[in-house]
Design a protein around this motif. Structure first.
Motif, PDB file in Angstrom:
ATOM      1  N   SER A 109       0.836 -35.965 -37.419  1.00  0.00           N
ATOM      2  CA  SER A 109      -0.309 -34.534 -38.133  1.00  0.00           C
ATOM      3  C   SER A 109      -0.507 -34.909 -39.512  1.00  0.00           C
ATOM      4  O   SER A 109      -0.234 -36.262 -40.651  1.00  0.00           O
ATOM      5  N   ARG A 110      -1.934 -34.643 -39.839  1.00  0.00           N
ATOM      6  CA  ARG A 110      -2.148 -34.774 -41.223  1.00  0.00           C
ATOM      7  C   ARG A 110      -2.682 -34.031 -41.661  1.00  0.00           C
ATOM      8  O   ARG A 110      -3.343 -32.886 -41.269  1.00  0.00           O
ATOM      9  N   ASP A 111      -2.633 -33.896 -42.901  1.00  0.00           N
ATOM     10  CA  ASP A 111      -3.532 -33.285 -44.321  1.00  0.00           C
ATOM     11  C   ASP A 111      -3.918 -33.992 -45.167  1.00  0.00           C
ATOM     12  O   ASP A 111      -4.065 -34.512 -45.892  1.00  0.00           O
ATOM     13  N   ASN A 112      -6.354 -33.551 -44.760  1.00  0.00           N
ATOM     14  CA  ASN A 112      -6.837 -35.027 -45.609  1.00  0.00           C
ATOM     15  C   ASN A 112      -7.065 -34.816 -46.946  1.00  0.00           C
ATOM     16  O   ASN A 112      -7.448 -34.933 -47.782  1.00  0.00           O
ATOM     17  N   ALA A 113      -6.923 -33.165 -47.408  1.00  0.00           N
ATOM     18  CA  ALA A 113      -6.763 -32.781 -48.640  1.00  0.00           C
ATOM     19  C   ALA A 113      -5.863 -32.980 -49.091  1.00  0.00           C
ATOM     20  O   ALA A 113      -6.039 -33.252 -50.588  1.00  0.00           O
ATOM     21  N   LYS A 114      -4.930 -33.265 -49.129  1.00  0.00           N
ATOM     22  CA  LYS A 114      -3.447 -34.421 -49.464  1.00  0.00           C
ATOM     23  C   LYS A 114      -3.647 -35.449 -48.863  1.00  0.00           C
ATOM     24  O   LYS A 114      -2.721 -36.566 -49.473  1.00  0.00           O
ATOM     25  N   ASN A 115      -4.534 -36.058 -48.626  1.00  0.00           N
ATOM     26  CA  ASN A 115      -4.057 -37.676 -48.161  1.00  0.00           C
ATOM     27  C   ASN A 115      -2.958 -38.549 -47.795  1.00  0.00           C
ATOM     28  O   ASN A 115      -2.748 -39.229 -48.335  1.00  0.00           O
ATOM     29  N   THR A 116      -2.280 -36.521 -47.271  1.00  0.00           N
ATOM     30  CA  THR A 116      -0.897 -37.198 -46.215  1.00  0.00           C
ATOM     31  C   THR A 116      -0.793 -37.063 -45.056  1.00  0.00           C
ATOM     32  O   THR A 116      -1.730 -36.449 -44.421  1.00  0.00           O
ATOM     33  N   VAL A 117       0.050 -38.302 -44.328  1.00  0.00           N
ATOM     34  CA  VAL A 117      -0.059 -38.082 -42.779  1.00  0.00           C
ATOM     35  C   VAL A 117       1.450 -38.209 -42.809  1.00  0.00           C
ATOM     36  O   VAL A 117       2.092 -38.197 -43.614  1.00  0.00           O
ATOM     37  N   TYR A 118       1.937 -37.235 -41.571  1.00  0.00           N
ATOM     38  CA  TYR A 118       3.617 -37.265 -41.108  1.00  0.00           C
ATOM     39  C   TYR A 118       3.633 -37.459 -39.943  1.00  0.00           C
ATOM     40  O   TYR A 118       2.930 -37.492 -38.809  1.00  0.00           O
ATOM     41  N   LEU A 119       4.464 -37.788 -39.525  1.00  0.00           N
ATOM     42  CA  LEU A 119       5.493 -38.002 -38.496  1.00  0.00           C
ATOM     43  C   LEU A 119       6.453 -37.522 -38.867  1.00  0.00           C
ATOM     44  O   LEU A 119       7.913 -37.178 -38.909  1.00  0.00           O
ATOM     45  N   GLN A 120       6.715 -35.839 -37.533  1.00  0.00           N
ATOM     46  CA  GLN A 120       7.960 -35.551 -37.374  1.00  0.00           C
ATOM     47  C   GLN A 120       8.656 -35.936 -36.309  1.00  0.00           C
ATOM     48  O   GLN A 120       8.042 -36.323 -35.689  1.00  0.00           O
ATOM     49  N   MET A 121      10.212 -35.992 -36.503  1.00  0.00           N
ATOM     50  CA  MET A 121      10.823 -36.790 -35.450  1.00  0.00           C
ATOM     51  C   MET A 121      12.219 -35.632 -35.176  1.00  0.00           C
ATOM     52  O   MET A 121      12.533 -35.252 -36.068  1.00  0.00           O
ATOM     53  N   SER A 122      12.747 -35.321 -33.963  1.00  0.00           N
ATOM     54  CA  SER A 122      12.989 -34.943 -33.450  1.00  0.00           C
ATOM     55  C   SER A 122      14.186 -35.029 -32.370  1.00  0.00           C
ATOM     56  O   SER A 122      13.375 -36.525 -31.650  1.00  0.00           O
ATOM     57  N   SER A 123      14.817 -34.896 -32.006  1.00  0.00           N
ATOM     58  CA  SER A 123      16.168 -35.248 -30.431  1.00  0.00           C
ATOM     59  C   SER A 123      16.710 -37.052 -31.144  1.00  0.00           C
ATOM     60  O   SER A 123      15.633 -37.764 -30.172  1.00  0.00           O
ATOM     61  N   LEU A 124      16.158 -37.543 -31.988  1.00  0.00           N
ATOM     62  CA  LEU A 124      16.151 -38.952 -32.867  1.00  0.00           C
ATOM     63  C   LEU A 124      17.912 -39.474 -32.321  1.00  0.00           C
ATOM     64  O   LEU A 124      18.919 -38.770 -31.666  1.00  0.00           O
ATOM     65  N   LYS A 125      17.327 -40.691 -31.911  1.00  0.00           N
ATOM     66  CA  LYS A 125      18.170 -41.779 -30.269  1.00  0.00           C
ATOM     67  C   LYS A 125      18.396 -42.818 -31.382  1.00  0.00           C
ATOM     68  O   LYS A 125      17.462 -43.128 -32.650  1.00  0.00           O
ATOM     69  N   PRO A 126      19.492 -43.420 -31.190  1.00  0.00           N
ATOM     70  CA  PRO A 126      19.960 -44.715 -32.321  1.00  0.00           C
ATOM     71  C   PRO A 126      18.954 -45.587 -32.020  1.00  0.00           C
ATOM     72  O   PRO A 126      18.911 -46.527 -32.944  1.00  0.00           O
ATOM     73  N   GLU A 127      18.248 -45.511 -31.025  1.00  0.00           N
ATOM     74  CA  GLU A 127      16.488 -46.767 -30.646  1.00  0.00           C
ATOM     75  C   GLU A 127      15.999 -46.337 -31.626  1.00  0.00           C
ATOM     76  O   GLU A 127      15.403 -47.296 -31.389  1.00  0.00           O
ATOM     77  N   ASP A 128      15.793 -45.517 -32.149  1.00  0.00           N
ATOM     78  CA  ASP A 128      14.722 -44.999 -33.039  1.00  0.00           C
ATOM     79  C   ASP A 128      14.899 -45.855 -34.522  1.00  0.00           C
ATOM     80  O   ASP A 128      13.765 -45.827 -35.511  1.00  0.00           O
ATOM     81  N   THR A 129      16.314 -46.446 -34.354  1.00  0.00           N
ATOM     82  CA  THR A 129      16.425 -46.824 -36.028  1.00  0.00           C
ATOM     83  C   THR A 129      15.777 -48.122 -35.966  1.00  0.00           C
ATOM     84  O   THR A 129      15.297 -48.641 -35.262  1.00  0.00           O
ATOM     85  N   ALA A 130      14.550 -48.090 -36.876  1.00  0.00           N
ATOM     86  CA  ALA A 130      13.573 -48.470 -37.409  1.00  0.00           C
ATOM     87  C   ALA A 130      13.781 -49.048 -38.687  1.00  0.00           C
ATOM     88  O   ALA A 130      13.823 -48.015 -39.544  1.00  0.00           O
ATOM     89  N   VAL A 131      12.697 -49.702 -39.414  1.00  0.00           N
ATOM     90  CA  VAL A 131      12.139 -49.346 -40.518  1.00  0.00           C
ATOM     91  C   VAL A 131      10.239 -49.216 -39.706  1.00  0.00           C
ATOM     92  O   VAL A 131       9.493 -49.730 -39.174  1.00  0.00           O
ATOM     93  N   TYR A 132       9.839 -48.270 -40.877  1.00  0.00           N
ATOM     94  CA  TYR A 132       8.687 -46.660 -40.154  1.00  0.00           C
ATOM     95  C   TYR A 132       7.926 -47.028 -40.412  1.00  0.00           C
ATOM     96  O   TYR A 132       8.118 -47.249 -42.171  1.00  0.00           O
ATOM     97  N   TYR A 133       6.554 -47.738 -40.075  1.00  0.00           N
ATOM     98  CA  TYR A 133       5.174 -48.275 -41.191  1.00  0.00           C
ATOM     99  C   TYR A 133       4.263 -46.800 -41.310  1.00  0.00           C
ATOM    100  O   TYR A 133       4.084 -46.854 -40.246  1.00  0.00           O
ATOM    101  N   CYS A 134       3.759 -46.690 -42.515  1.00  0.00           N
ATOM    102  CA  CYS A 134       2.552 -45.905 -42.130  1.00  0.00           C
ATOM    103  C   CYS A 134       1.134 -47.113 -42.239  1.00  0.00           C
ATOM    104  O   CYS A 134       1.255 -48.302 -43.100  1.00  0.00           O
TER     105      CYS A 134
END
Length: 124
Positions: free
Chosen positions: A71-96
């Motif tokens: 999701s993103r909030d243009n007024a705040k110049n911010t983008v979000y990534l809500q992550m649920s039900s995380l798995k060990p294979e989601d382990t990583a460096v996350y880049y915007c």
């Protein structure tokens, strides 16, 4: 000078949740598409999710569909990534990333701006 700064990474147990944030500064009006990529240990950087400026179009990698929400909030110049039900294979460096184009791309080489990344570690 365009800058993207990620936050919200950390260590979480499998099944847990995290929300990543990406604060943009500089020529933010040019960031028509915002995306998240990730790079697992020893692997290539891969597409996770992206969203257009109006938020009317989003895309997800098959591996995260139904678990992650961008999701993103243009007024705040911010983008979000809500992550649920995380798995060990989601382990990583996350880049915007940001792209000066109207259409979403799944290709990392088509994004002009990148953050420094935030580590997400999911323990089993």
């Amino acid at each position: 000078q365009v800058q993207l700064v990620e936050s919200g990474g950390g260590l979480v147990q499998a099944g847990g949740s995290l929300r990543l944030s990406c604060q943009a500064s500089g020529w933010t009006s040019s960031m028509l598409v915002m995306g998240w990529f990730r790079q697992p240990p020893g692997k290539e950087r891969e597409f996770v999710a992206a969203i257009i400026r109006s938020s009317t179009d989003t895309r997800y990698a098959d591996s995260v569909k139904g678990r992650f929400t961008i999701s993103r909030d243009n007024a705040k110049n911010t983008v979000y990534l809500q992550m649920s039900s995380l798995k060990p294979e989601d382990t990583a460096v996350y880049y915007c990333a940001a792209r000066r184009a109207w259409a979403i791309s799944l290709l990392r080489e088509e994004y002009e701006y990148w953050g420094q990344g935030t580590q997400v570690t999911v323990s089993s």
